[in-house]
Design a protein around this motif. Structure first.
Motif, PDB file in Angstrom:
ATOM      1  N   GLY A  64      -7.638  -1.631   6.749  1.00  0.00           N
ATOM      2  CA  GLY A  64      -6.579  -2.477   6.218  1.00  0.00           C
ATOM      3  C   GLY A  64      -6.958  -3.270   4.995  1.00  0.00           C
ATOM      4  N   ARG A  65      -8.177  -3.119   4.530  1.00  0.00           N
ATOM      5  CA  ARG A  65      -8.621  -3.871   3.352  1.00  0.00           C
ATOM      6  C   ARG A  65      -8.163  -3.259   2.035  1.00  0.00           C
ATOM      7  NH1 ARG A  65     -14.894  -4.609   5.344  1.00  0.00           N
ATOM      8  NH2 ARG A  65     -14.511  -6.208   6.938  1.00  0.00           N
ATOM      9  N   VAL A  66      -7.619  -2.066   2.064  1.00  0.00           N
ATOM     10  CA  VAL A  66      -7.214  -1.420   0.815  1.00  0.00           C
ATOM     11  C   VAL A  66      -6.077  -2.214   0.175  1.00  0.00           C
ATOM     12  CG1 VAL A  66      -7.896   0.865   1.622  1.00  0.00           C
ATOM     13  CG2 VAL A  66      -5.547   0.097   1.969  1.00  0.00           C
ATOM     14  N   ARG A 113      -8.339   6.899   8.784  1.00  0.00           N
ATOM     15  CA  ARG A 113      -7.541   5.837   9.398  1.00  0.00           C
ATOM     16  C   ARG A 113      -6.494   5.280   8.435  1.00  0.00           C
ATOM     17  NH1 ARG A 113      -9.575   4.277  14.387  1.00  0.00           N
ATOM     18  NH2 ARG A 113     -11.651   5.106  14.796  1.00  0.00           N
ATOM     19  N   ASP A 114      -6.150   6.028   7.415  1.00  0.00           N
ATOM     20  CA  ASP A 114      -5.131   5.557   6.490  1.00  0.00           C
ATOM     21  C   ASP A 114      -3.740   5.774   7.089  1.00  0.00           C
ATOM     22  OD1 ASP A 114      -4.008   8.306   5.107  1.00  0.00           O
ATOM     23  OD2 ASP A 114      -6.108   8.446   5.705  1.00  0.00           O
ATOM     24  N   ASN A 151      -2.516  -2.963  -1.745  1.00  0.00           N
ATOM     25  CA  ASN A 151      -1.189  -2.341  -1.654  1.00  0.00           C
ATOM     26  C   ASN A 151      -1.080  -1.469  -0.410  1.00  0.00           C
ATOM     27  OD1 ASN A 151      -0.498  -3.465  -4.209  1.00  0.00           O
ATOM     28  ND2 ASN A 151      -1.615  -1.800  -5.198  1.00  0.00           N
ATOM     29  N   LEU A 152      -1.375  -2.076   0.738  1.00  0.00           N
ATOM     30  CA  LEU A 152      -1.360  -1.342   1.998  1.00  0.00           C
ATOM     31  C   LEU A 152      -0.006  -0.688   2.239  1.00  0.00           C
ATOM     32  CD1 LEU A 152      -3.244  -0.735   4.360  1.00  0.00           C
ATOM     33  CD2 LEU A 152      -2.395  -2.797   5.485  1.00  0.00           C
ATOM     34  N   PHE A 153       1.059  -1.386   1.864  1.00  0.00           N
ATOM     35  CA  PHE A 153       2.398  -0.797   1.916  1.00  0.00           C
ATOM     36  C   PHE A 153       3.020  -0.943   0.543  1.00  0.00           C
ATOM     37  CE2 PHE A 153       6.975  -0.776   2.446  1.00  0.00           C
ATOM     38  CZ  PHE A 153       7.160   0.313   3.273  1.00  0.00           C
ATOM     39  N   ALA A 154       3.617   0.129   0.055  1.00  0.00           N
ATOM     40  CA  ALA A 154       4.234   0.098  -1.266  1.00  0.00           C
ATOM     41  C   ALA A 154       5.503   0.923  -1.258  1.00  0.00           C
ATOM     42  CB  ALA A 154       3.258   0.627  -2.324  1.00  0.00           C
ATOM     43  N   ALA A 197       2.299  -6.052   9.375  1.00  0.00           N
ATOM     44  CA  ALA A 197       1.099  -6.308   8.580  1.00  0.00           C
ATOM     45  C   ALA A 197       1.273  -5.716   7.183  1.00  0.00           C
ATOM     46  CB  ALA A 197      -0.112  -5.682   9.277  1.00  0.00           C
ATOM     47  N   GLY A 198       0.453  -6.210   6.254  1.00  0.00           N
ATOM     48  CA  GLY A 198       0.389  -5.599   4.932  1.00  0.00           C
ATOM     49  C   GLY A 198       1.121  -6.324   3.831  1.00  0.00           C
TER      50      GLY A 198
END
Length: 299
Positions: A224-226, A94-95, A228-231, A145-146
């Motif tokens: 979504g807990r990871v 689900r990444d 740097n969800l968006f970088a 989000a993120g």
């Protein structure tokens, strides 16, 4: 990314009871199990992919689509595990990278390549990642989000989990009675909408039913807990970040973080809008999307 495609536009066994206009596409990205999505195509013109947020469905765009359908071919999809789309196979990660891979396969199945993209919340985050992968001509991200701090993410998750829990505990008859009045709709959805009293009762009920029944809700939150969800930047693709000034779920201060990460992005405030601006101000959202896609013509 490469993909192999299978079985186009399948309809489930209960197709006779699905709403008119709904189709189903099945596609397989290389190395992944097949993914099936429900979608609606309306209008004519350049393709515009519409992606909804967590716990929502393609009907989140229902009041925006008629305003755009004379200029674009809108393609609104239910993400897997939401709306009428079955959930992902347990073996499919689900990444974001995987989401982009199966979306590329689905779009190829629909003969759509590098569309304009508009996404809300989770859909906005996915749209930005699509642009990084070279799969979008432009991206309009509504409260993506993120871009939260850990405390802001915890708060947003708590609000969403509470809303889902409440929607599952309340009897449907009680929810239906509340939705008949403006005050009742405000009580049901006031955290997410800037003007819940103006949202039609049927739209409120459909949104709450989708939230209650979303198969992928918990797994998507977990993914979504990871950190740097968006970088990274989004070079070479026009990006518009639009944020409701009354967003109580993802505070509008997060827009500044998105701008810092994507310096060329255009920031657009949405006055008076909550977290779901497509319902609060569909005409404004349609205008923001038109302006965002115009940048591709100028480029």
């Amino acid at each position: 990314m490469s993909c192999s495609l299978i079985a186009t536009a399948k309809r489930p066994a209960d197709a006779a009871v699905t709403p008119p206009g709904v189709s189903f596409a099945e596609a397989r990205a290389e190395g992944l199990a097949p993914v099936t999505v429900a979608y609606e195509r309306r209008g004519t013109g350049e393709p515009l992919l519409l992606l909804h947020g967590l716990g929502h469905h393609r009907k989140a765009w229902e009041r925006v689509v008629p305003l755009l359908a004379q200029e674009y071919e809108t393609i609104a999809i239910d993400l897997p595990g939401f709306g009428q789309s079955p959930d992902l196979d347990p073996a499919v990660p689900r990444d974001l990278e995987t989401a982009v891979a199966w979306l590329e396969a689905v779009l190829a199945e629909l003969n759509v390549y590098r569309p304009q993209v508009a996404g809300h919340s989770l859909g906005g985050l996915i749209g930005l990642r699509m642009a990084q992968a070279g799969l979008a001509r432009s991206v309009t991200a509504l409260a993506p989000a993120g871009f939260w701090t850990s405390a802001e993410r915890w708060y947003a998750y708590a609000v969403l989990n509470a809303a889902r829990h409440a929607s599952r505990l309340m009897p449907e008859a009680a929810v239906a009675r509340l939705a008949l009045s403006a005050a009742g709709r405000a009580a049901l959805t006031g955290t997410l909408y800037g003007h819940p009293d103006l949202c039609p009762a049927e739209e409120t009920l459909a949104a709450l039913k989708t939230l209650r029944n979303s198969q992928a809700f918990t797994a998507t939150l977990r993914a979504g807990r990871v950190p740097n969800l968006f970088a990274g930047d989004v070079p070479g693709v026009p990006v518009t970040i639009a944020w409701g000034t009354r967003d109580r779920l993802l505070p509008p201060r997060q827009a500044a973080r998105a701008k810092a990460m994507i310096p060329a992005a255009r920031l657009v405030p949405l006055p008076g809008c909550g977290h779901v601006p497509m319902s609060d101000a569909p005409e404004l959202v349609a205008r923001v999307i038109r302006d965002a896609t115009a940048a591709t013509s100028q480029a």
